[in-house]
Motif scaffolding. Structure first.
Motif, PDB file in Angstrom:
ATOM      1  N   ARG A 126      -3.607   2.224  -2.821  1.00  0.00           N
ATOM      2  CA  ARG A 126      -3.820   1.570  -1.530  1.00  0.00           C
ATOM      3  C   ARG A 126      -4.215   0.111  -1.771  1.00  0.00           C
ATOM      4  NH1 ARG A 126      -6.630   5.720  -1.863  1.00  0.00           N
ATOM      5  NH2 ARG A 126      -8.657   4.736  -1.702  1.00  0.00           N
ATOM      6  N   ASP A 131      -5.888  -3.338   0.156  1.00  0.00           N
ATOM      7  CA  ASP A 131      -6.605  -3.863   1.316  1.00  0.00           C
ATOM      8  C   ASP A 131      -7.044  -5.289   1.004  1.00  0.00           C
ATOM      9  OD1 ASP A 131      -7.810  -3.993   3.787  1.00  0.00           O
ATOM     10  OD2 ASP A 131      -9.193  -2.338   3.434  1.00  0.00           O
ATOM     11  N   SER A 189       0.854  -1.186   0.000  1.00  0.00           N
ATOM     12  CA  SER A 189       0.000   0.000   0.000  1.00  0.00           C
ATOM     13  C   SER A 189       0.889   1.235   0.000  1.00  0.00           C
ATOM     14  CB  SER A 189      -0.886  -0.023   1.250  1.00  0.00           C
ATOM     15  OG  SER A 189      -2.050   0.710   1.023  1.00  0.00           O
TER      16      SER A 189
END
Length: 113
Positions: free
Chosen positions: A104, A106, A94
């Motif tokens: 980013r 996740d 990230s």
């Protein structure tokens, strides 16, 4: 050790908590979601970025607009489920820069079938 006060300072804003860490990884999670991608970024470039994660991605899918076919700046990167460390390594990437934008990473929430 350092006692981390869990949940005390989660901040306002829920999911889009800016610089907050990744969400909790769910059991059996073998995919990550990449957000904030440069629209010019290609699946091959993403594959190269995540190649160091475990044995590398098994699939890379950039989401595109249905009408225009243009990138929506979001991608899913799948790893082999037996490659347990790969998603953790991917999330550490990230804030990596690709084509002038910092993306980013996740954990992907598994779609309930």
């Amino acid at each position: 050790g350092k006692g981390k006060d869990k949940g005390k300072d989660e901040g306002k804003g829920g999911k889009s908590g800016g610089k907050g860490g990744p969400s909790a990884r769910t059991a059996g999670c073998s995919s990550v979601v990449v957000k904030g991608l440069a629209y010019e970024a290609s699946e091959d470039e993403l594959r190269a970025v995540f190649a160091r994660c475990g044995r590398g991605p098994t699939a890379v899918r950039i989401l595109t607009d249905r009408e225009t076919g243009e990138s929506r700046g979001t991608a899913f990167v799948d790893f082999d489920p037996s490659d347990a460390a790969a998603p953790d390594e991917a999330v550490k990437l990230s804030e990596t820069e690709l084509r002038g934008r910092f993306f980013r990473v996740d954990y992907a929430t598994p779609r309930s079938s």
